[in-house]
Every structure is written in C-alpha cells, then in structure tokens.
Design a protein around this motif. Sequence first.
Motif, PDB file in Angstrom:
ATOM      1  N   THR A   3       0.828  -1.197  -0.107  1.00  0.00           N
ATOM      2  CA  THR A   3       0.044  -0.018   0.127  1.00  0.00           C
ATOM      3  C   THR A   3       0.938   1.339   0.000  1.00  0.00           C
ATOM      4  O   THR A   3       1.963   1.174   0.371  1.00  0.00           O
ATOM      5  N   ALA A 121     -13.183   3.827  -6.918  1.00  0.00           N
ATOM      6  CA  ALA A 121     -12.790   4.019  -5.438  1.00  0.00           C
ATOM      7  C   ALA A 121     -12.601   2.582  -4.732  1.00  0.00           C
ATOM      8  O   ALA A 121     -11.799   2.855  -3.734  1.00  0.00           O
ATOM      9  N   GLU A 122     -12.788   1.407  -5.246  1.00  0.00           N
ATOM     10  CA  GLU A 122     -12.499   0.268  -4.606  1.00  0.00           C
ATOM     11  C   GLU A 122     -10.992   0.109  -4.737  1.00  0.00           C
ATOM     12  O   GLU A 122     -10.190  -0.540  -3.807  1.00  0.00           O
ATOM     13  N   ALA A 125      -9.266   2.233  -2.461  1.00  0.00           N
ATOM     14  CA  ALA A 125      -9.233   1.804  -0.982  1.00  0.00           C
ATOM     15  C   ALA A 125      -8.190   0.639  -1.019  1.00  0.00           C
ATOM     16  O   ALA A 125      -7.733   0.623   0.296  1.00  0.00           O
ATOM     17  N   ASP A 126      -8.016  -0.008  -1.860  1.00  0.00           N
ATOM     18  CA  ASP A 126      -7.174  -1.049  -1.539  1.00  0.00           C
ATOM     19  C   ASP A 126      -5.619  -0.938  -1.556  1.00  0.00           C
ATOM     20  O   ASP A 126      -4.975  -1.431  -1.277  1.00  0.00           O
ATOM     21  N   LEU A 148     -15.201   6.297  -1.646  1.00  0.00           N
ATOM     22  CA  LEU A 148     -14.008   5.998  -0.847  1.00  0.00           C
ATOM     23  C   LEU A 148     -14.338   6.253   0.634  1.00  0.00           C
ATOM     24  O   LEU A 148     -13.764   5.495   1.419  1.00  0.00           O
ATOM     25  N   ARG A 149     -14.957   7.264   1.149  1.00  0.00           N
ATOM     26  CA  ARG A 149     -15.222   7.603   2.305  1.00  0.00           C
ATOM     27  C   ARG A 149     -15.835   6.516   3.218  1.00  0.00           C
ATOM     28  O   ARG A 149     -15.806   6.153   4.374  1.00  0.00           O
ATOM     29  N   LEU A 151     -16.054   3.349   2.002  1.00  0.00           N
ATOM     30  CA  LEU A 151     -15.181   2.065   2.299  1.00  0.00           C
ATOM     31  C   LEU A 151     -13.819   2.362   3.082  1.00  0.00           C
ATOM     32  O   LEU A 151     -13.474   1.366   3.832  1.00  0.00           O
ATOM     33  N   ARG A 152     -13.244   3.602   3.257  1.00  0.00           N
ATOM     34  CA  ARG A 152     -12.098   4.091   4.076  1.00  0.00           C
ATOM     35  C   ARG A 152     -12.242   5.159   4.937  1.00  0.00           C
ATOM     36  O   ARG A 152     -12.024   6.333   4.681  1.00  0.00           O
TER      37      ARG A 152
END
Length: 476
Positions: A3, A121-122, A125-126, A148-149, A151-152
């Motif tokens: 990441t 967005a996914e 997030a990853d 995104l918010r 998800l994370r």
Amino acid sequence: MSTAEFVVVANRLPVDRIFSADGEEQWRTSPGGLVAALEPVMQSVDGAWVGWAGQPDLEIEPFVFDGIRLMPIALSEQDVEEYYEGFANDTIWPLYHDVIAPPQYHREWWDAYVRVNRRFAEAAADTVERGGTVWVHDYQLQLVPQMLRELRGDVTIGYFHHIPFPAHGLYAQLPWRDQVLRGVLGADVIGFQRAQDATYFLTAVRRRLGFAVKGSSVAVVDDDGSERHVTARAFPISIDTAPYLELAARPDVRQRAAEIRASLGNPKKILLGVDRLDYTKGIRHRIKAFGELLDQGHLSVQDVCFVQVASPSRERVDAYMHLRDEIEVAVARINGTHDTMDHTAIRYLHQGYPREEMVALYLAADVMLVTALRDGMNLVAKEYVATRADNRGVLVLSEFTGAADELRQAVRVNPHDIEGVKEAIMTAVQMPEAEQSRRMRSLRKRVLENDVTAWSSSFLGALERARSEHVRPEAE
C-alpha cells in the motif's frame, strides 16, 4: 504491491502504452496538463497512481514507471462508450462549459458512470495505507470521494476539479445533480481553478442540499447524522516551469525556432494558437477574426502568418468530428483566398508535438492567442509566458479562462466578440517592444512564483490541516 501513503486517482494513468518497431510493449509519459502538474509531486512522495491505461479491455498488473507505482483500472468497450465518451464527455463536459454544445442525458450513461466510479474508489481503497491520503482528480470521478469515504473512513480525501463548475441555473439541468454534489462532498478539501467556480459549487450545495455554508466551509451532514466540515475554494493550478526554462535556453531549440520562422517565409509577425481540438477553445472564433483582418486589408500574408496547432481529441464523439470539419473548411477558404506561392495565411496542424517542438513554436511566436470560450485554467498560456525569457511576445487571453484571473497583463478579450478579437490581434501585432517587455515581465513573475510546486503545496497543506482537525473513525 504494498500500500502507499499517498494515492492519486485520475481517469488516466500518467503513461501511454506504445509498441516499438519490433513489437515490444513500452510505456512513455503522457502529454497533458494533469500529468505535467502531478509528476513532480508523485516523485517526491511515497505515491501510487490509480487510473485507466487508455485502451479498452486491457488487463494489466500493477507496475512501476519512473519511480511511481501505477495501478491500472480495466474498462470495457461499453464502459468507454457510456462512462467516458458518454456521461463524462457528452453530458458533464458540455454542461460544465456553459452548454456551448447541448449536453445529452441518458440513464444508461449515468449507470455506467456510477459503476466505473465505484471501481476506481475500490481500487483506491485497496491501494492507500491506513490513515493515508487520496487525491482524486476531475469531472470523470466526481462520485469517488463519497464512495471512498464509505469504504475507508480512516483516510484523508482531496478532490480537485480541473474544468469550470457551472452556475446553478445550468447545473440544475443535471438529472443526477444531488448525487454528484454528495459525491464530491465526500472529500475533506475540494479545489477549483477559479473563485467563481467555488462560489457556483457552494451555491449549488446550499440550494440543492440545504447544508450550511460559511465562507469556504460546508457543514456536511452525512447519512448517519454526523456532521463534518469540508473546505471548497480556489487553488489555481500551474505548470512545472523548470523544463520550459531549460528548453527555451537550449541552442538547438532556439535554432529550431529560427527554422520555423524561415519555413513560414520569415513574416514580420507569427500568431500562434495551441489547443486540443475542442469546441470550448474558441478556435473557430479566432480563425474567423484573422480571416476578416486579411479580407479587410488590416493584415497581409506577407507580413503575418497564423499557426494553429489543434491536437486530436475525442475523435469518436460527433461534436468533435463536426468541429474538425468546420475548422478545416474555414482554413481552406481563407488560405485559398489569401495564400501566395511564398506565403500561407494559416498553417493548420491537426497533430500533437513533443515538448521540445512546442517550446520552439512558443519562441518563434510573436503573439499567443488563447481565446477559449470557457476553460478551467489553460496551461498553454502559462507555458508560453514561461518560455519568454527575452520578455518579448504578447499573450492575448480570453477573460473566460482561469488563467485570466492571474495573468492580468495579458491583452484580455471576450472571444464571442469577433470585432473585439480583431482589435486585440491588432493591438498585439502593433504593440511596441517597451510595452511588450513591461507586460511580459509582470506575467513571468506571476507564473514563475506560482508554479506547480506552489499549487500542490497549497492544496496538500490544506489536506494536512484537514487531517489534523478530524478524528478518523478507524484510526482512533
């Protein structure tokens, strides 16, 4: 891949896929304002870039290019047709550019836009590490911040809007107006090119969603009833000036500029336009104005040549095909009427050029015509100014560009006013060297002091303040 602390999310990766003569796959840095603006930032941080590789149905594993980790997003042919060519470029683009061309509203395009934004967005997030920062870019991805918010909740999110934002009377046409506003408001900091764009956005937020707006701060009420404060204001983008200064000083580039002048018959003045082939750029208007000046005898092809570079753009969209036809017919008419064996009125070039050739063109040009009908910023204007270390040359600049807010010593023009454009061209062609020098010194001071590093530092500084002011739910 591991990441990253800092992630950029944009429609396109900062590279283009090409093939060598022997068929080997290669990558090269893409041309364009966003890549030029962000490349120095990405190389100075632990960064990754999420984006599409530019070709449909292309599945590519993450890879590293020029020190930047790249995370490719795959788009099908249908995605490209409905999300990109459809909703992004035939709905949002014309709507946000003051409906210069009529926007098309199709529900299947909107569905594709939602679907593809979720994919981006996914991927973000990853890719982003815990408590990291994600910077989302532009109108193709307006739903990503909110997605995104969700998800994370631990990351800090920025969104920068590179094109204009329309007045509420126009924006209200969009059938999915509230969803788009909520999507953008998922960010902690929202940046626009002009203060006017930020004002239009804040007006839409207040009128459509009823959120309290104070100055540049919005009190956003999320679905769970919690309130958070989002900053939305102008952060005018700029260029990385160093490459333009270096190229403008190189003897081979300066020699090429002299060759360009000679190839055009060594006219007294060269006018230059450099644009993507787009109906927002006002190319037809400046061609019409130049043609009328020739018709009326105010200019002659022996003394003045106009070079128009119009790089290909969205060639499968009907409006762009019609625009190309109209421009080429207009150029042919003017050249057919005014050309001589030794001189051409308009040298029209429907192709892109490397940066070295562009700088040579900037050095060769006595007058730069930037007459966009509506433009987020227009970095070409700043590129021209950056190269003019001799403090010569005149910038004619549309008042409807973001650059007009900063570059106040340009000859300002309303591009819809053909007589006004003609007057501006004559003013530029006849301007004494002393006045050119006074104006250009002021313009160059502004561009060199407010470069891309200053822009990114300003935006990232605002993001860092947002991070320090908010407690992230998953990072307590």
